[in-house]
Design an enzyme around this catalytic site. Structure first.
Site, PDB file in Angstrom:
ATOM      1  N   HIS A  47       0.838  -1.208   0.000  1.00 57.49           N
ATOM      2  CA  HIS A  47       0.000   0.000   0.000  1.00 57.49           C
ATOM      3  C   HIS A  47       0.878   1.265   0.000  1.00 57.49           C
ATOM      4  O   HIS A  47       0.730   2.131  -0.858  1.00 57.49           O
ATOM      5  CB  HIS A  47      -0.911  -0.028   1.238  1.00 57.49           C
ATOM      6  CG  HIS A  47      -1.830   1.141   1.341  1.00 57.49           C
ATOM      7  ND1 HIS A  47      -3.139   1.096   0.939  1.00 57.49           N
ATOM      8  CD2 HIS A  47      -1.637   2.401   1.809  1.00 57.49           C
ATOM      9  CE1 HIS A  47      -3.711   2.268   1.141  1.00 57.49           C
ATOM     10  NE2 HIS A  47      -2.820   3.086   1.672  1.00 57.49           N
ATOM     11  N   GLU A  48       1.822   1.310   0.938  1.00 56.57           N
ATOM     12  CA  GLU A  48       2.664   2.508   1.043  1.00 56.57           C
ATOM     13  C   GLU A  48       3.590   2.652  -0.169  1.00 56.57           C
ATOM     14  O   GLU A  48       3.870   3.762  -0.604  1.00 56.57           O
ATOM     15  CB  GLU A  48       3.469   2.497   2.354  1.00 56.57           C
ATOM     16  CG  GLU A  48       2.629   2.469   3.639  1.00 56.57           C
ATOM     17  CD  GLU A  48       1.542   3.537   3.735  1.00 56.57           C
ATOM     18  OE1 GLU A  48       1.680   4.599   3.079  1.00 56.57           O
ATOM     19  OE2 GLU A  48       0.547   3.313   4.452  1.00 56.57           O
ATOM     20  N   HIS A  56       1.739   4.439  -2.783  1.00 58.23           N
ATOM     21  CA  HIS A  56       1.819   5.890  -2.571  1.00 58.23           C
ATOM     22  C   HIS A  56       3.203   6.404  -2.981  1.00 58.23           C
ATOM     23  O   HIS A  56       3.336   7.445  -3.625  1.00 58.23           O
ATOM     24  CB  HIS A  56       1.622   6.226  -1.080  1.00 58.23           C
ATOM     25  CG  HIS A  56       0.197   6.183  -0.608  1.00 58.23           C
ATOM     26  ND1 HIS A  56      -0.803   6.921  -1.183  1.00 58.23           N
ATOM     27  CD2 HIS A  56      -0.390   5.499   0.421  1.00 58.23           C
ATOM     28  CE1 HIS A  56      -1.953   6.700  -0.528  1.00 58.23           C
ATOM     29  NE2 HIS A  56      -1.723   5.838   0.441  1.00 58.23           N
ATOM     30  N   GLU A 113      -4.740   7.793  -2.997  1.00 58.88           N
ATOM     31  CA  GLU A 113      -5.201   6.519  -2.450  1.00 58.88           C
ATOM     32  C   GLU A 113      -5.462   5.510  -3.581  1.00 58.88           C
ATOM     33  O   GLU A 113      -5.332   4.306  -3.371  1.00 58.88           O
ATOM     34  CB  GLU A 113      -6.452   6.760  -1.603  1.00 58.88           C
ATOM     35  CG  GLU A 113      -6.839   5.615  -0.677  1.00 58.88           C
ATOM     36  CD  GLU A 113      -5.842   5.334   0.438  1.00 58.88           C
ATOM     37  OE1 GLU A 113      -4.874   6.103   0.619  1.00 58.88           O
ATOM     38  OE2 GLU A 113      -6.021   4.316   1.135  1.00 58.88           O
TER      39      GLU A 113
END
Ligand code: ZN
Length: 505
Positions: A270-271, A274, A300
Site C-alpha cells: 500500500h505505502e 503511494h 489513495e
C-alpha cells in the site's frame, strides 16, 4: 499590456517559481520533522520538536498568505501564454493561497489549540470507551470547522468547503450519488459472500514469520514493484505512512507482527503504491504543483491499486508464492490457492482500518453520512453514538459493543479533519477505473504480472497519471485516462468478478 511571446527571465512567473520552491522547501522541513517524530525521535525531544514544527509552520503560513504572493499570482496569471504547465502551477498556487487568506490567523490558531487538547481527550475517551467525555471537545471543533466552511464559501452545502481541501472541486451530492449506487450492490454482495458455503481458512494467516524474513520479502516485492531505494527508505512506525519529501526522498513506514505477516506485507505494498506516485513526478517540475498529487483520492487510488488489484490477485502470487514459501518455512505446506483465498477473506467487522476491500466502502459511507449531517447541523453531537451504531447495524449487520469499537475508533474528528473519509473510498473507485483502462491498453497485463513483471503497469501509470502532476482535477483525470466519468461500475465489476469466483457464489 505586453503581448510579447518571449517571456523575460525576470517575469512574474519566474519570481513565482522561486516562491513555490521556497514554500515546498518549508513544507518539506515540516514533513521531515514529522517523519522523525514518528520513527526515531526520543520521547524527550517532544517539547522541542513542537517548537520546531510551530516555527516552520508559521513561516510557511506567512509566506503562503502574503500580499506579495497574491500580487505575484495575479501578474503571473496574465503571463501563462496558454502554456498548460504554467496554467496549472498558477491555478494551483492560487487555490492554496486564496483558501489560506480567507482564514484569519486567530481562527487557524484556535483550531490548532483546540485540536491539540481534543486529540488527548479523544485518546482518553477511547481508552475509557466513553463518548461523553469527548463530546464537548467535538462540539467545539465542529463549531470551528463550520466557521472555516463559512469563510471559505460554498454553493450547495458547507461540507463541500471542507472536502475541497482534500479532494478539490468534489461535491458531496455527487459523491453521495456514486456511493448510493455502490451501496445497492455492495450490501447484497457482502451477504452472498458471508453466507457462502466455501470459506477461507483464516488460521493460516497467523503462521509464524520472523521479522527479518518479512523485511527481506517486503524488499523483494517493493523492488519488483519499481520502488527506488536510492530515493527512498522503509522504516518502522506505529501508524504506517508514506511521506514524499521530494521525488528523490520518499519515506515509507510499516510495522511487524510475527504472528500476522500479511499486515506488514500488504501495508508495505500500500505505502509503496503511494511512494511510486511520489517518485513518479517529473524532475523538471520538482517543487511545483506539476510535481504534486491531484488529490487524496487519487493518491489513495495508487496505493489501493498496488495493494489490492495487484497484491491480492491470483496472478501476482503465481510468481511470488514460491518465493514466499522459500522465505517462510511455515508456509511450505499451504497451497497457493488457500493462501490467495485467505488474503481475500470478506467478513463484516467493526474497525475500518481492519476491513477488507469489499466491506470497506460501507465503513466510509457511514462516516460520510454522519459527517455531512453533523456539518449541516442536522445531527447533534450527543446523538452521534446512536446514529453510528444504527448505521453499523443496517450496513454491516453487527453492533459495536462500545464507543471505542464504534464512533470513537478514528482519530480524524479530534484533529478537525472533516471531508477526508470519502477520499478513501473514492480511491478504490478511481483505482478500479484506472486499472480497467490499463487492462484495455495492455491486454497481456495479467500475464506480465503473473511472470513477475510489474514494470509495464508502472510505466503506464507514470505516463497516464504521475507525470500529469496536478494538471487535471481528479474527475478530469479519470475521464482523460478512462474515457468516462467516475462510476462505481468498474469497482463493482472487479469485486464481483474476483470474489464470486473465489467464494463460488
Ligand atoms: Zn493510503
Amino acid at each position: 499590456m505586453s503581448k510579447s511571446p518571449v517571456i523575460a527571465p525576470t517575469d512574474a512567473y519566474s519570481a513565482l517559481l522561486t516562491r513555490m520552491r521556497e514554500l515546498r522547501v518549508a513544507d518539506s522541513i515540516e514533513q521531515i520533522l514529522d517523519w522523525d517524530s514518528e520513527t526515531y525521535m526520543p520521547r524527550g525531544a517532544a517539547a522541542h520538536r513542537g517548537e520546531q514544527a510551530a516555527l516552520i509552520a508559521g513561516v510557511a503560513h506567512e509566506r503562503r498568505t502574503s500580499d506579495e504572493l497574491g500580487a505575484l499570482l495575479e501578474r503571473a496569471a496574465r503571463e501563462t501564454g496558454g502554456d498548460p504547465v504554467r496554467e496549472t502551477n498558477v491555478r494551483e498556487m492560487r487555490r492554496v493561497h486564496e483558501r489560506a487568506v480567507k482564514l484569519p490567523t486567530a481562527l487557524v490558531q484556535e483550531i490548532a489549540r483546540s485540536t491539540t487538547v481534543a486529540k488527548e481527550a479523544w485518546s482518553r475517551a477511547r481508552a475509557d470507551r466513553s463518548f461523553s467525555a469527548f463530546a464537548p471537545h467535538l462540539q467545539q471543533i465542529l463549531d470551528l470547522k463550520r466557521q472555516v466552511a463559512e469563510r471559505v464559501g460554498w454553493d450547495s452545502e458547507p461540507y463541500d468547503a471542507l472536502m475541497d481541501e482534500f479532494e478539490p472541486q468534489a461535491r458531496a451530492a455527487d459523491v453521495q450519488r456514486v456511493f448510493d449506487e455502490l451501496k445497492r450492490e455492495l450490501v447484497p454482495l457482502v451477504q452472498a459472500l458471508t453466507s457462502a458455503k466455501r470459506q477461507p481458512d483464516l488460521a493460516l494467516l497467523s503462521r509464524p514469520a520472523a521479522v527479518e524474513g518479512q523485511q527481506r520479502f517486503n524488499r523483494l516485492v517493493s523492488e519488483a514493484m519499481g520502488f527506488d531505494f536510492t530515493a527512498g527508505r522503509l522504516d518502522i512506525s506505529t501508524h504506517p505512512f508514506c511521506t514524499g519529501i521530494t521525488t528523490r526522498d520518499v519515506r515509507l513506514t510499516t510495522r511487524y507482527n510475527e504472528r500476522y505477516m500479511p499486515q506488514s506485507l500488504f501495508g508495505v505494498m500500500h505505502e509503496v503504491g503511494h511512494g511510486l506516485y511520489e517518485q513518479g513526478f517529473l524532475a523538471e517540475h520538482e517543487f511545483t504543483p506539476m510535481a504534486a498529487a491531484v488529490s487524496l483520492g487519487i493518491h489513495e487510488s495508487q496505493s489501493r491499486m498496488w495493494e489490492n488489484m495487484v497484491g491480492r490477485s491470483a496472478a501476482f502470487w503465481r510468481h511470488f508464492y514460491p518465493r514466499l514459501q522459500a522465505e517462510f518455512d511455515s508456509y511450505r505446506d499451504v497451497p497457493e490457492s488457500a493462501w490467495v483465498f485467505a488474503i481475500n477473506n470478506v467478513r463484516p467487522s467493526l474497525i475500518r482500518v481492519e476491513a477488507d476491500e469489499v466491506t470497506y466502502g460501507l465503513h466510509i459511507m457511514l462516516r460520510f453520512e454522519i459527517e455531512r449531517r453533523m456539518i449541516a447541523g442536522k445531527l447533534a453531537v450527543a446523538d452521534i453514538p446512536q446514529a453510528w451504531n444504527e448505521g453499523v447495524r443496517s450496513l454491516l449487520g453487527i453492533t459495536p459493543p462500545d464507543d471505542a469499537a464504534g464512533c470513537l475508533q478514528d482519530i480524524h474528528w479530534s484533529l478537525g479533519i472533516f471531508g477526508y473519509f470519502p477520499t478513501y473510498q473514492l480511491g478504490n473507485l478511481y483505482a478500479a477505473q484506472l486499472y480497467a483502462a490499463a487492462e484495455r491498453a495492455m491486454p497481456d497485463l495479467e500475464a506480465k504480472i503473473a511472470a513477475g513483471q510489474m514494470r509495464p503497469l508502472l510505466d503506464w501509470l507514470r505516463t497516464n497519471v504521475h507525470h500529469h502532476g496536478r494538471r487535471y482535477r481528479a474527475h478530469e483525470l479519470v475521464k482523460v485516462v478512462s474515457g468516462s466519468e467516475l462510476s462505481p461500475r468498474p469497482f463493482l465489476d472487479y469485486l464481483n468478478g474476483k470474489y464470486r469466483a473465489l467464494y463460488g457464489v
